[in-house]
Write a protein that holds these residues in place. Sequence first.
Motif, PDB file in Angstrom:
ATOM      1  N   LYS A  87       0.940  -1.840   9.823  1.00 41.81           N
ATOM      2  CA  LYS A  87      -0.107  -1.850   8.800  1.00 41.81           C
ATOM      3  C   LYS A  87      -1.451  -1.869   9.513  1.00 41.81           C
ATOM      4  O   LYS A  87      -1.536  -2.183  10.704  1.00 41.81           O
ATOM      5  CB  LYS A  87       0.007  -3.084   7.901  1.00 41.81           C
ATOM      6  CG  LYS A  87       1.066  -2.969   6.838  1.00 41.81           C
ATOM      7  CD  LYS A  87       0.834  -3.938   5.685  1.00 41.81           C
ATOM      8  CE  LYS A  87       0.830  -5.372   6.113  1.00 41.81           C
ATOM      9  NZ  LYS A  87       0.714  -6.278   4.942  1.00 41.81           N
ATOM     10  N   LYS A  88      -2.504  -1.552   8.777  1.00 36.15           N
ATOM     11  CA  LYS A  88      -3.839  -1.536   9.347  1.00 36.15           C
ATOM     12  C   LYS A  88      -4.170  -2.899   9.938  1.00 36.15           C
ATOM     13  O   LYS A  88      -4.050  -3.923   9.276  1.00 36.15           O
ATOM     14  CB  LYS A  88      -4.870  -1.157   8.278  1.00 36.15           C
ATOM     15  CG  LYS A  88      -6.259  -0.927   8.826  1.00 36.15           C
ATOM     16  CD  LYS A  88      -7.201  -0.458   7.723  1.00 36.15           C
ATOM     17  CE  LYS A  88      -8.592  -0.212   8.289  1.00 36.15           C
ATOM     18  NZ  LYS A  88      -9.539   0.242   7.213  1.00 36.15           N
ATOM     19  N   LYS A 107      10.516  -0.642   1.335  1.00 39.48           N
ATOM     20  CA  LYS A 107       9.762  -1.897   1.321  1.00 39.48           C
ATOM     21  C   LYS A 107       8.258  -1.671   1.475  1.00 39.48           C
ATOM     22  O   LYS A 107       7.493  -2.615   1.629  1.00 39.48           O
ATOM     23  CB  LYS A 107      10.271  -2.818   2.426  1.00 39.48           C
ATOM     24  CG  LYS A 107      11.707  -3.284   2.208  1.00 39.48           C
ATOM     25  CD  LYS A 107      12.153  -4.256   3.281  1.00 39.48           C
ATOM     26  CE  LYS A 107      13.575  -4.741   3.025  1.00 39.48           C
ATOM     27  NZ  LYS A 107      14.029  -5.702   4.069  1.00 39.48           N
ATOM     28  N   ALA A 108       7.853  -0.411   1.446  1.00 38.99           N
ATOM     29  CA  ALA A 108       6.429  -0.090   1.559  1.00 38.99           C
ATOM     30  C   ALA A 108       5.712  -0.457   0.259  1.00 38.99           C
ATOM     31  O   ALA A 108       6.149  -0.092  -0.831  1.00 38.99           O
ATOM     32  CB  ALA A 108       6.250   1.395   1.852  1.00 38.99           C
ATOM     33  N   THR A 113      -1.886   1.377   3.427  1.00 42.75           N
ATOM     34  CA  THR A 113      -1.776   2.421   4.441  1.00 42.75           C
ATOM     35  C   THR A 113      -0.891   1.938   5.590  1.00 42.75           C
ATOM     36  O   THR A 113      -1.082   0.837   6.122  1.00 42.75           O
ATOM     37  CB  THR A 113      -3.163   2.806   4.994  1.00 42.75           C
ATOM     38  OG1 THR A 113      -3.970   3.298   3.914  1.00 42.75           O
ATOM     39  CG2 THR A 113      -3.045   3.895   6.057  1.00 42.75           C
ATOM     40  N   TYR A 114       0.088   2.756   5.967  1.00 42.66           N
ATOM     41  CA  TYR A 114       1.004   2.442   7.063  1.00 42.66           C
ATOM     42  C   TYR A 114       0.963   3.553   8.114  1.00 42.66           C
ATOM     43  O   TYR A 114       0.603   4.688   7.819  1.00 42.66           O
ATOM     44  CB  TYR A 114       2.444   2.323   6.562  1.00 42.66           C
ATOM     45  CG  TYR A 114       2.714   1.162   5.643  1.00 42.66           C
ATOM     46  CD1 TYR A 114       3.010  -0.103   6.149  1.00 42.66           C
ATOM     47  CD2 TYR A 114       2.698   1.326   4.266  1.00 42.66           C
ATOM     48  CE1 TYR A 114       3.274  -1.171   5.303  1.00 42.66           C
ATOM     49  CE2 TYR A 114       2.959   0.269   3.404  1.00 42.66           C
ATOM     50  CZ  TYR A 114       3.249  -0.983   3.933  1.00 42.66           C
ATOM     51  OH  TYR A 114       3.496  -2.026   3.090  1.00 42.66           O
ATOM     52  N   SER A 138       0.172   8.583   9.766  1.00 45.67           N
ATOM     53  CA  SER A 138      -0.418   7.627   8.838  1.00 45.67           C
ATOM     54  C   SER A 138      -0.193   8.090   7.400  1.00 45.67           C
ATOM     55  O   SER A 138      -0.252   9.288   7.113  1.00 45.67           O
ATOM     56  CB  SER A 138      -1.916   7.486   9.114  1.00 45.67           C
ATOM     57  OG  SER A 138      -2.519   6.586   8.220  1.00 45.67           O
ATOM     58  N   VAL A 139       0.065   7.149   6.502  1.00 49.04           N
ATOM     59  CA  VAL A 139       0.319   7.508   5.111  1.00 49.04           C
ATOM     60  C   VAL A 139      -0.182   6.409   4.185  1.00 49.04           C
ATOM     61  O   VAL A 139      -0.046   5.220   4.465  1.00 49.04           O
ATOM     62  CB  VAL A 139       1.820   7.774   4.876  1.00 49.04           C
ATOM     63  CG1 VAL A 139       2.644   6.537   5.159  1.00 49.04           C
ATOM     64  CG2 VAL A 139       2.075   8.265   3.479  1.00 49.04           C
TER      65      VAL A 139
END
Length: 336
Positions: A87-88, A107-108, A113-114, A138-139
């Motif tokens: 994570k950020k 589990k997102a 943003t991951y 990145s998404v």
Amino acid sequence: MKKVIGISIITIMFAFGLVCFAKGTTSKAEEQTTTKVPETTTHKKQPSKKITLSTPKLKIKKHYEKHIKLDWNSVNKAQSYRILRAKKGDGFKLIKKTSKSAFTDKKAKKRTTYKYKIVAETKSGGKTYTSKESKAKSVYVLPKNPKVVICGECFVEGMKLFANKYKPKNSHLVYKIGISTIGMLNDNYINYKGSSITAIERIAYYNPDRVYFLIGMNEAKGGNPNNTIKNYKKAFKLLKKINPHIEMVLMALPPVGRSHSSGFASNPKINKYNKAYKKYAKKTKNVFYYSRYRKLISDGAGYLKANGGDGGHWNSSGTIKVVKDLKKHSKSLTKR
């Protein structure tokens, strides 16, 4: 004398026989000693050959809540893959080890943003060999049911009148008859909590994930599509300050009938605007062009079929068809 000589000869022959027997016995013992392999003899173990694994190439195919779908190429000689996520502001952590070349992160969390990486690995000779980490992807995770705003002119008012119950879940309508893109940015006409605000400000108060715009018919008759696009760029810039990940959908302008009121632009002029909308959407991240609904209200020649009476407005059945399709389009955009 002869007797003594005979005894000597016999003695010598007997002695010679003993020597020969002794030599024969020694030869067999030696033969046994040289041919027997000691049980304690060992062979040196050959060192295992180093295995080199190519770097996986990661792709992210879906990115909505609990459905972050990762996909990568199968690496030759790889037995498994490590999936790393961050994570950020945090470092990468192992979240899964799999033998497959795909994984869905359930589990997102939404509106987060991951970053993801993939590492291939294999074991051989008691050692573990790994590839280099794939390039991080990145998404931003969209909600399963994003907040949607549909903004526009008389067509959007018709959606409220005829098709309000068919619109996307968690959606809102912002409209004004005769609105233009410049008016959307500058005209204070919406009463909100005792204040008069612009359409773009009202949209911002909803803090949407996605906004559909159906504006331009009042500009297409004699305007310049480049000016309309400039106004959309300003609108997008303003909305991104509220939500950096917001998505904007430009709805193609609808067709008009073979005979239509003089207040509407002709189809050639409308198509000119649509071409500009499509071009802008194609080159701009998080801006999309939506035109397929036109087929639902057009005849085979591209003229308005769902005519509301003046050749430009839609009838109730046509409006319902458009809103139902818009709902499908929004859903497909989320699950892309």
